[in-house]
Design a protein around this motif. Sequence first.
Motif, PDB file in Angstrom:
ATOM      1  N   THR A   6       0.862  -1.175   0.000  1.00 33.01           N
ATOM      2  CA  THR A   6       0.000   0.000   0.000  1.00 33.01           C
ATOM      3  C   THR A   6       0.899   1.225   0.000  1.00 33.01           C
ATOM      4  O   THR A   6       1.750   1.373   0.886  1.00 33.01           O
ATOM      5  CB  THR A   6      -0.923   0.036   1.233  1.00 33.01           C
ATOM      6  OG1 THR A   6      -1.790  -1.099   1.186  1.00 33.01           O
ATOM      7  CG2 THR A   6      -1.762   1.304   1.254  1.00 33.01           C
ATOM      8  N   GLU A  51      -3.798   0.657   9.495  1.00 40.20           N
ATOM      9  CA  GLU A  51      -4.771  -0.180   8.772  1.00 40.20           C
ATOM     10  C   GLU A  51      -4.090  -1.067   7.733  1.00 40.20           C
ATOM     11  O   GLU A  51      -4.411  -2.250   7.617  1.00 40.20           O
ATOM     12  CB  GLU A  51      -5.830   0.700   8.097  1.00 40.20           C
ATOM     13  CG  GLU A  51      -6.824   1.311   9.064  1.00 40.20           C
ATOM     14  CD  GLU A  51      -7.779   2.288   8.398  1.00 40.20           C
ATOM     15  OE1 GLU A  51      -7.714   2.491   7.150  1.00 40.20           O
ATOM     16  OE2 GLU A  51      -8.595   2.878   9.129  1.00 40.20           O
ATOM     17  N   ALA A  52      -3.155  -0.508   6.986  1.00 39.07           N
ATOM     18  CA  ALA A  52      -2.462  -1.299   5.960  1.00 39.07           C
ATOM     19  C   ALA A  52      -1.580  -2.369   6.604  1.00 39.07           C
ATOM     20  O   ALA A  52      -1.522  -3.508   6.123  1.00 39.07           O
ATOM     21  CB  ALA A  52      -1.632  -0.389   5.057  1.00 39.07           C
ATOM     22  N   GLN A  55      -3.460  -5.397   7.710  1.00 38.27           N
ATOM     23  CA  GLN A  55      -3.823  -6.242   6.566  1.00 38.27           C
ATOM     24  C   GLN A  55      -2.627  -7.033   6.034  1.00 38.27           C
ATOM     25  O   GLN A  55      -2.752  -7.789   5.075  1.00 38.27           O
ATOM     26  CB  GLN A  55      -4.413  -5.395   5.442  1.00 38.27           C
ATOM     27  CG  GLN A  55      -5.721  -4.748   5.790  1.00 38.27           C
ATOM     28  CD  GLN A  55      -6.190  -3.787   4.696  1.00 38.27           C
ATOM     29  OE1 GLN A  55      -5.639  -3.757   3.599  1.00 38.27           O
ATOM     30  NE2 GLN A  55      -7.213  -3.013   5.011  1.00 38.27           N
ATOM     31  N   HIS A  57       0.192  -5.666   4.756  1.00 41.66           N
ATOM     32  CA  HIS A  57       0.812  -4.984   3.617  1.00 41.66           C
ATOM     33  C   HIS A  57       2.122  -4.326   4.017  1.00 41.66           C
ATOM     34  O   HIS A  57       2.275  -3.864   5.153  1.00 41.66           O
ATOM     35  CB  HIS A  57      -0.115  -3.898   3.077  1.00 41.66           C
ATOM     36  CG  HIS A  57      -1.347  -4.419   2.434  1.00 41.66           C
ATOM     37  ND1 HIS A  57      -2.000  -3.728   1.452  1.00 41.66           N
ATOM     38  CD2 HIS A  57      -2.063  -5.560   2.606  1.00 41.66           C
ATOM     39  CE1 HIS A  57      -3.064  -4.409   1.062  1.00 41.66           C
ATOM     40  NE2 HIS A  57      -3.122  -5.529   1.764  1.00 41.66           N
TER      41      HIS A  57
END
Length: 180
Positions: A6, A51-52, A55, A57
């Motif tokens: 990301t 948030e990334a 996940q 990322h």
Amino acid sequence: MPKPITLLVEGESDRAAVVALAPRFGVDLDAEQITVTVIGGAGNFGRAIAEAAVQGHRVGGLYDEKEERFVAGALNRQEGEDLTRQGFFACRPDLELELVRAIGAAEMTPLLEASGELKTFRNFQDQPSYRDSEPIDQLRRYIAANGARKAKFATLMGEAVAFESVPEPLEGLLNWIWSA
């Protein structure tokens, strides 16, 4: 299989520049599972990075130098530290000026003309508050004066800039993708 990536950017114009330049660096964003995410301002870096990361990322991005405190804080670093090792690259002072400097004022004229904005830019240059400014500064202010114009010119400049003149933060970010 490599982790998805990301790339966080403050606004749509930053996204447009990265998307325009990626193929020139041999980066197929879709094939490489790379998302360029507009976070809507530097104050959102902390949330977006978290948030990334949750996940799974890898996370990198671009920011304007005056917004470094937000990025440094989100990465648990001190302002003034080199954040490039964490995948974050500062535009000095912002992306518009980085691209305009890389292309050059004279070389911007064909872009303005092709986009139908040369006459409007000439009128802008003639305004008393901009008349005595350097052409590079006039171009930066003109492009940055309107969000849609910023995104349009970020794409045009990303496609037009000579490969050897790509601004350091954009080159750094796109090369960082290959670093893991």
